[in-house]
Each structure stands twice: as C-alpha cells, then as structure tokens.
Design a protein around this motif. Structure first.
Motif, mmCIF file in Angstrom:
data_model
loop_
_atom_site.group_PDB
_atom_site.id
_atom_site.type_symbol
_atom_site.label_atom_id
_atom_site.label_comp_id
_atom_site.label_asym_id
_atom_site.label_seq_id
_atom_site.Cartn_x
_atom_site.Cartn_y
_atom_site.Cartn_z
ATOM 1 N N GLY A 189 0.949 -1.137 0.107
ATOM 2 C CA GLY A 189 -0.001 0.036 -0.333
ATOM 3 C C GLY A 189 0.736 1.085 0.161
ATOM 4 N N ALA A 190 0.649 1.886 -1.078
ATOM 5 C CA ALA A 190 1.064 3.782 -1.114
ATOM 6 C C ALA A 190 1.918 4.243 -0.081
ATOM 7 C CB ALA A 190 0.658 4.733 -2.066
ATOM 8 N N ASN A 191 0.594 4.596 0.766
ATOM 9 C CA ASN A 191 0.275 5.047 2.773
ATOM 10 C C ASN A 191 0.661 4.453 3.996
ATOM 11 O OD1 ASN A 191 0.918 7.488 1.456
ATOM 12 N ND2 ASN A 191 -1.348 7.271 0.382
ATOM 13 N N THR A 192 1.163 3.223 3.953
ATOM 14 C CA THR A 192 0.605 2.083 4.922
ATOM 15 C C THR A 192 2.311 1.237 4.525
ATOM 16 O OG1 THR A 192 -0.430 0.753 3.823
ATOM 17 C CG2 THR A 192 -1.932 1.380 5.499
ATOM 18 N N ILE A 354 3.412 16.609 0.763
ATOM 19 C CA ILE A 354 3.748 15.286 2.502
ATOM 20 C C ILE A 354 2.822 14.691 1.847
ATOM 21 C CG2 ILE A 354 4.681 15.170 4.532
ATOM 22 C CD1 ILE A 354 6.998 17.374 3.537
ATOM 23 N N ARG A 355 3.424 13.831 2.338
ATOM 24 C CA ARG A 355 1.865 12.098 2.759
ATOM 25 C C ARG A 355 2.386 11.422 3.972
ATOM 26 N NH1 ARG A 355 2.423 9.382 -2.953
ATOM 27 N NH2 ARG A 355 0.719 7.724 -3.004
ATOM 28 N N PRO A 440 6.539 -2.026 -8.180
ATOM 29 C CA PRO A 440 6.620 -0.588 -8.202
ATOM 30 C C PRO A 440 6.658 0.350 -7.008
ATOM 31 C CG PRO A 440 4.525 -1.127 -9.758
ATOM 32 C CD PRO A 440 5.504 -2.643 -9.032
ATOM 33 N N GLU A 441 5.611 0.345 -6.417
ATOM 34 C CA GLU A 441 4.863 1.020 -5.200
ATOM 35 C C GLU A 441 5.893 0.181 -3.959
ATOM 36 O OE1 GLU A 441 2.118 2.984 -5.211
ATOM 37 O OE2 GLU A 441 3.359 3.980 -4.886
ATOM 38 N N ALA A 442 6.353 -0.541 -4.086
ATOM 39 C CA ALA A 442 7.846 -1.089 -2.838
ATOM 40 C C ALA A 442 8.775 0.080 -3.282
ATOM 41 C CB ALA A 442 7.641 -2.063 -3.436
#
Ligand SMILES: Cc1ncc(COP(=O)(O)O)c(C=O)c1O
Length: 479
Positions: A189-192, A354-355, A440-442
C-alpha cells in the motif's frame, strides 16, 4: 521602472492595498504628485521638502509593488544559517535498569540456565501471554528463528510458496529459503507500506501455502482482508510482528489474528534482550510443533525419537531474564510512541507534497519508526537535499529504509542462496526468477520515503518542533 512611477491612488488594486508598505508609498506618492503639480519648486516649504525627499528615498528603498504583493518571506532554513525548528535536543531512552538487574540476580541463583521449565523463561512466556494471548509459545534466539520455526511448523517444504512483503528485514524470508520454500513478493500500500491484499491475491498459485504479513514499523496490516484471502484459498497466515510490539489491529493485539505470530527481541526493537524472539500460536495444528522446531526437533514434553528435523534456536535463561523484565516496560514505551507518531501525523496532514504515514482508524501503531513520503514533483529539491535540510533543523530524519526491496539484492538476483546455487531452481521445483519480479509501489516507497525516528524519551514539544521543521523545509522547497 514602471512600478516605481508615481500613479494616482485609483490604480491600486485591493491586493496591493492590503500591504502596509504599499499604503505608505502611496501616501508619499500622493504628496509628491500634489507638490509637483503645484509648479512652485522655488517656493518649497521646509515641511514640503522633507515630505517629498523622504518619500522619494522611501519609494526607492521599499520593494516594488510586485515584490510587495508576494507572501511574507519564509523563515531562513537552518541549513542556510537560520534558527533551528527543533529547539532542544532529546536524550536517548534509558532502556534497562533495576528490574533487569533483579531478574538477572534471580537467574544467577538457579542451578540450570536451560530454557526448558526455567523460571525466567516461564515468567517471560507468562508475561508475553498477557500481551499476546496465545496458548502455545516458544522463546527462541531471534526473530529470524521465530519466523523459521513458524514456516517449518506450517509445513513449508520444497517448492512451497510464501507470499510476503519486499520491504522488510531479510529475516522474514531466511527460514522460508532454508526450508526449500520460495518467497514470493507482493506489492505494498502506498501510504501504509504494508501488503496490498489485492496484489497478494493476484500472486497466489497452486504452490502457495503461506502468507506472511509484516506489520512494518509497527503499523498493523489489513488483517481482515488478508485473513479473508487466507481462508478463501486455504492458506496459513503468519504474522511478522518483529517491529510491532504492542501494536493493535482494530483493538486486537497483533499476532492473535493470524495462525502463527513471530516477535523479535533484537537490540533495536521496542523491548529487547540483545537478541531473541518468541513464536506463538492458538492453532492446534501448529502450536504443539513450535517447541520442537526450535529445539533440534526434540519433543521435550514427550521425549522419544526424533520425528522432525530442525536446528537449535533455543533461548537461554539469561536472555529470558532480561526479556521478562523488559515486557514490564512495554506498555509505557508503546503508549508514548503511539501518542507521538499520531501527533506528528496530525501536524503534517494537509501539507502540500507530504504524504504522512497512514494508520487506519481504530488501529494502534507502535511506530518502530515513522516514515512520510514526498511527492517529488511538489518540490524544487531532491530527497537528499530535503533530508539534509531537515537534519539541520534538528529533525532526526534519514532517507528511506532498506536500500532496495529484498528481491533486488544480489543474492536474490543471482538465485545464489546456497553458496551461489539454488538447487530448487536447478531441479525445476520452482521457476521463480527474481530479476523479473515487479513491485513498483515498494520501489517508489523506498525512493520517496523519509524516515523519522520516534522513541519513548521524546516529548510532545519535541514532536511539535519536528513537525515545524518538516513544514519549514517543505514550504522552502515548494515548487
Ligand atoms: C520485520 C522484521 N522481521 C524479522 C526480523 C528479524 O528479527 P531478528 O533480527 O531478531 O532476527 C526483523 C528484525 O529486524 C524485522 O524487522
């Protein structure tokens, strides 16, 4: 310059008028206009001369109207000689003391330092069960050992696949490879920064036996989704709680949702005994096997001949003594970290580019570390410069976490786990090719993440300074 020409007051726009310096210049201009249109240069009064000359000087000295329309100037970065956002440094936590000494003294009075029925081990596991209520538990030499025991008890054998996260400690997969299993990496997950359940399901094959959910940085995975997938496909769900002491998923301690739980007591973890681990389960299929797979295959309860094959992962009593004392400190440590991490998120949420580290509502993250992400296009600098500026502000920041996802390490790319060879692939028991794995997200998480240290000796005031530092640097470099 055009902006500096004397213009009638009617030219002013509302935006310009809102700046006091502009109003002042305008007044001076009005006086000069009136003065010059009077055509009486030779009859300059003392007051008129003063007003006119000082107005000219003032008009020249003040910024142009265009410049005056800019927002107020930003504070100078500490990197450029400005004042630091974090005013006071913070001491490191004092992690052990009297309670550990007491337990070690008690241990020195014992006749045996072996774990089996040892008083320190007994106390450690009793305390552990209060934190993570699991019927079967085995203390062992490391988190890596706990994870190896878990996959062995789960029955992983040659060619069996274990789906897990590519951003984790290599200890998550060492046991899988030693059991001749195959780690399969799913995206995050992109933010978790935790397993993306949909991607996990996409990577299930006929060989998949286990999903290992890594609660990275103490942030719980979406266990409802992962458990549903495990149930649907008849898979075993292992929880890697190495970084997640005291973490709760929707109010439930991590380690109690899946089939087998693994914890690390390595030096950097929330609680420690230098090196150590605990593996536990409520499942009657796997729980009774944990002790054997941590103790050379020997069943200490029943004795008898070896029925399974395993290595020696035992923890001895001195470590158990320290670990038992440490568990008494856990709740205080985690409560403070949870408070501080959540405070940081509240402070930087909504800041352009900022995320924040996303923790689902109802979950408790124990923040082994905090990591926010940059949206690269939102800034005029790269991540290295951003981190440098944060460090100068006194923010304990560093770039990313591990350098690359696990499968991008040479030992994976060369399939060289056993002295340069991987018999499993050579004999066709797996066709896994780590050079072709894509997450890719990792990759993006590791390239854009900025890690902030959070620990229990920090105060709310310190975290407010950290947030101020992040805001200051973000605004300075905003594109
Ligand atoms: C997520 C994760 N899994 C497994 C491990 C392995 O634990 P240990 O270092 O105790 O072997 C670690 C330790 O850093 C970890 O962070």
């Amino acid at each position: 310059m055009a902006e500096r020409q004397l213009r009638p007051t009617g030219d002013r726009c509302a935006r310009e008028e809102s700046f006091p310096s502009f109003r002042l210049v305008s007044r001076v201009r009005e006086r000069l206009n009136a003065f010059m249109s009077s055509n009486s240069f030779d009859l300059i009064s003392r007051r008129g001369f003063l007003a006119a000359s000082s107005g000219v000087v003032l008009a020249a000295a003040l910024p142009s109207v265009q410049e005056a329309a800019k927002p107020p100037s930003l504070p100078k970065l500490a990197l450029h000689g400005g004042e630091k956002a974090v005013k006071k440094s913070i001491r490191l936590p004092i992690r052990w003391g009297e309670s550990e000494r007491e337990r070690l003294n008690a241990m020195l009075g014992q006749e045996s330092l072996l774990y089996w029925k040892g008083p320190q081990t007994t106390l450690l596991l009793e305390r552990f069960r209060k934190i993570c209520p699991l019927k079967y538990t085995m203390n062992c030499s490391s988190g890596t050992a706990a994870l190896h025991i878990a996959v062995a008890a789960a029955g992983i054998g040659p060619g069996d696949e274990v789906i897990t996260a590519p951003i984790t400690d290599i200890g998550t997969v060492i046991g899988v490879i030693y059991q001749q299993g195959v780690p399969v990496f799913a995206d995050l997950g992109a933010n978790t920064y935790n397993l993306d359940a949909r991607d996990v399901e996409r990577r299930i094959t006929a060989r998949t036996k286990v999903i290992t959910a890594v609660h990275l940085a103490g942030n719980p995975c979406d266990m409802t989704a992962l458990k549903a997938i495990a149930d649907r496909h008849n898979l075993i769900l292992i929880e890697d709680c190495a970084q997640a002491w005291g973490t709760k998923y929707q109010g439930q301690p991590v380690g109690t949702v899946g089939h087998i739980a693994c914890f690390s007591l390595q030096n950097s973890k929330h609680v420690t005994c230098g090196d150590g681990g605990i593996v536990g389960s409520n499942d009657e299929r796997f729980g009774p096997l944990l002790q054997r797979y941590g103790d050379k295959g020997f069943d200490r309860e029943k004795g008898g001949l070896f029925e399974c094959f395993a290595t020696n992962y035992r923890m001895s009593e001195p470590q158990a003594a320290v670990a038992a004392a440490q568990l008494g400190r856990l709740e205080g440590i985690v409560a403070q970290r949870a408070r501080l991490g959540d405070l940081l998120t509240a402070q930087i949420t909504g800041l352009a580019g900022i995320r924040p580290h996303h923790v689902a509502s109802g979950d408790r993250c124990s923040y082994w570390f905090y990591m926010f992400r940059l949206s690269p296009s939102a800034f005029r600098c790269d991540r290295a410069e951003f981190v440098k500026a944060l460090s100068a502000e006194g923010v304990p920041a560093s770039a990313g976490y591990i350098p690359v996802p696990l499968h991008r390490n040479p030992v994976f790319l060369k399939h060289g786990f056993f002295n340069g060879r991987w018999p499993l692939r050579e004999t066709g028991l797996t066709s896994m090719d780590y050079t072709k794995v894509e997450c890719p997200e990792a990759e993006a998480i590791l390239q854009t993440g900025i890690r902030v240290t959070i620990h229990e000796a920090m105060t709310e005031e310190f975290i407010l300074g950290v947030a101020e530092g992040i805001r200051k640097v973000a605004r300075h470099y905003a594109a």
